[in-house]
Design an enzyme around this catalytic site. Structure first.
Site, mmCIF file in Angstrom:
data_model
loop_
_atom_site.group_PDB
_atom_site.id
_atom_site.type_symbol
_atom_site.label_atom_id
_atom_site.label_comp_id
_atom_site.label_asym_id
_atom_site.label_seq_id
_atom_site.Cartn_x
_atom_site.Cartn_y
_atom_site.Cartn_z
ATOM 1 N N ARG A 167 14.862 39.207 -4.776
ATOM 2 C CA ARG A 167 15.165 38.962 -3.351
ATOM 3 C C ARG A 167 16.202 39.884 -2.682
ATOM 4 O O ARG A 167 15.895 40.827 -2.136
ATOM 5 C CB ARG A 167 15.132 37.416 -2.965
ATOM 6 C CG ARG A 167 14.885 37.054 -1.636
ATOM 7 C CD ARG A 167 16.080 37.418 -0.785
ATOM 8 N NE ARG A 167 17.419 36.637 -0.841
ATOM 9 C CZ ARG A 167 18.341 36.765 -0.175
ATOM 10 N NH1 ARG A 167 18.361 37.620 0.870
ATOM 11 N NH2 ARG A 167 19.487 35.943 -0.518
ATOM 12 N N HIS A 202 28.896 34.082 -3.240
ATOM 13 C CA HIS A 202 28.090 35.377 -3.176
ATOM 14 C C HIS A 202 28.677 36.509 -2.616
ATOM 15 O O HIS A 202 29.256 36.570 -1.638
ATOM 16 C CB HIS A 202 26.728 34.831 -2.298
ATOM 17 C CG HIS A 202 25.920 35.970 -2.002
ATOM 18 N ND1 HIS A 202 24.614 36.083 -2.638
ATOM 19 C CD2 HIS A 202 25.894 37.213 -1.310
ATOM 20 C CE1 HIS A 202 23.872 37.057 -2.322
ATOM 21 N NE2 HIS A 202 24.617 37.813 -1.432
ATOM 22 N N HIS A 214 29.538 40.766 -2.433
ATOM 23 C CA HIS A 214 29.042 42.258 -2.502
ATOM 24 C C HIS A 214 30.191 43.133 -2.842
ATOM 25 O O HIS A 214 31.140 42.714 -2.670
ATOM 26 C CB HIS A 214 28.265 42.627 -1.049
ATOM 27 C CG HIS A 214 26.836 41.986 -0.915
ATOM 28 N ND1 HIS A 214 25.926 42.639 -0.567
ATOM 29 C CD2 HIS A 214 26.654 40.711 -0.760
ATOM 30 C CE1 HIS A 214 25.009 41.967 -0.462
ATOM 31 N NE2 HIS A 214 25.294 40.380 -0.543
ATOM 32 N N CYS A 265 22.245 43.919 2.692
ATOM 33 C CA CYS A 265 21.495 43.173 3.606
ATOM 34 C C CYS A 265 21.022 44.159 4.888
ATOM 35 O O CYS A 265 21.762 44.711 5.234
ATOM 36 C CB CYS A 265 22.538 41.843 4.104
ATOM 37 S SG CYS A 265 21.973 41.205 5.645
ATOM 38 N N ASN A 304 25.071 43.948 -4.645
ATOM 39 C CA ASN A 304 25.448 42.615 -4.931
ATOM 40 C C ASN A 304 26.616 42.843 -6.297
ATOM 41 O O ASN A 304 26.148 43.949 -6.792
ATOM 42 C CB ASN A 304 24.281 41.482 -5.381
ATOM 43 C CG ASN A 304 23.734 41.085 -4.252
ATOM 44 O OD1 ASN A 304 24.079 40.304 -3.714
ATOM 45 N ND2 ASN A 304 22.348 41.749 -3.790
#
Length: 298
Positions: free
Chosen positions: A13, A204, A206, A237, A246
């Site tokens: 995803r 989360h 990056h 994103c 990521n």
């Protein structure tokens, strides 16, 4: 405090959604099947968003109908109540919803105001309780916004307090553009863990500024035990300028297990998934430790 680190693999995803090359459903299925046997406890397979907005995620309902049988939890991202209902109809039981900590990020991401976004999240959280499904709430740009700059910690704390009243299954603090530093991460996550415990919190990160793995370490030291990562460091994103990949799953696994934590992820299988990504994109993929890890397993 547990020595088990839970890693949600997000390559199918978050890893794919901003790539200029759009994989076919068959290729996305191959990636999901490859990652499902690595030992990851959670795997995000796609999102129920408009294919006009994110064409890379078109057909997630098809993938949801043919998921390989594996001992893990599959999840999807849903942008709103319509996406929630589509995911529910597809039989998914774990959903991620993303809310941004700033007005401008919400406007640029989903064309809603900050307050409208929080109200939408609260509606979904309430609905989820009656439907018996899990919601992972992501608070995006929790450190720095690409449009408004640094985000005050007191702002994030107040927003987390509000979101926690909806009883999410997990609340994820997201460094959406990779602008956080380890001190900021440790300070914020220590405060949140002291308020809520570690069971319902995660991070989360990056790797835009090469600090993602340091931020994972800082969060672990603060008591966090749940993280997102993407095989090969794939990701970004589409609505956040400057958001690169990521943090790589292989880097997170190496960090955690070298420190004595358990992830349950089989590194040779994970490296096979990274090799598949390299094949699918026709270019080498891999995190910062990938070269060394590949030599070790050769």
């Amino acid at each position: 405090m547990t020595n088990q680190i839970l890693i949600k693999e997000v390559a199918p995803r978050d890893g794919l959604q901003a790539q200029p090359q759009q994989l076919t459903l068959e290729q996305r299925q191959r990636l999901i099947e490859s990652l499902a046997v690595t030992g990851v406890p959670e795997l995000e397979i796609g999102s129920f968003v408009s294919p006009k907005a994110v064409p890379q995620m078109a057909g997630t309902d098809v993938l949801a109908a043919q998921l390989p049988t594996a001992d893990l939890a599959y999840s999807v991202l849903v942008p709103n109540m319509k996406g929630y209902e589509l995911a529910l109809a597809a039989g998914m039981r774990t959903y991620a919803i993303a809310i941004s900590a700033t007005e401008q990020m919400n406007q640029n991401n989903i064309k809603k105001s900050l307050e409208e976004t929080f109200l939408m999240a609260e509606d979904i959280l309430q609905r989820a309780q009656s439907d018996g499904v899990d919601i992972h709430v992501y608070l995006a740009v929790s450190f720095v916004c690409p449009y408004e700059g640094p985000v005050a910690q007191k702002t994030v704390l107040a927003q987390v307090d509000r979101l926690m009243r909806g009883n999410p299954a997990r609340l994820m603090i997201a460094d959406t553009i990779g602008a956080a530093n380890p001190k900021e991460v440790h300070d914020l996550m220590s405060t949140l863990v002291s308020r809520y415990g570690h069971q319902d919190l995660g991070c989360h990160f990056h790797d835009t500024r090469a600090l993602a793995i340091a931020n994972v370490y800082a969060a672990i030291e603060a008591g966090v035990r749940q993280f997102d990562s993407s095989a090969g460091g794939l990701g970004g994103c589409p609505f956040a300028p400057g958001a690169k990949g990521n943090v790589a799953t292989e880097d997170v696994v190496l960090l955690c297990e070298s420190m004595g934590y358990k992830t349950g992820i089989q590194m040779p299988k994970l490296l096979e998934s990274v090799a598949l990504l390299s094949e699918l994109f026709g270019a080498p993929q891999g995190g910062r430790s990938h070269y060394w890890l590949s030599r070790q397993s050769a």
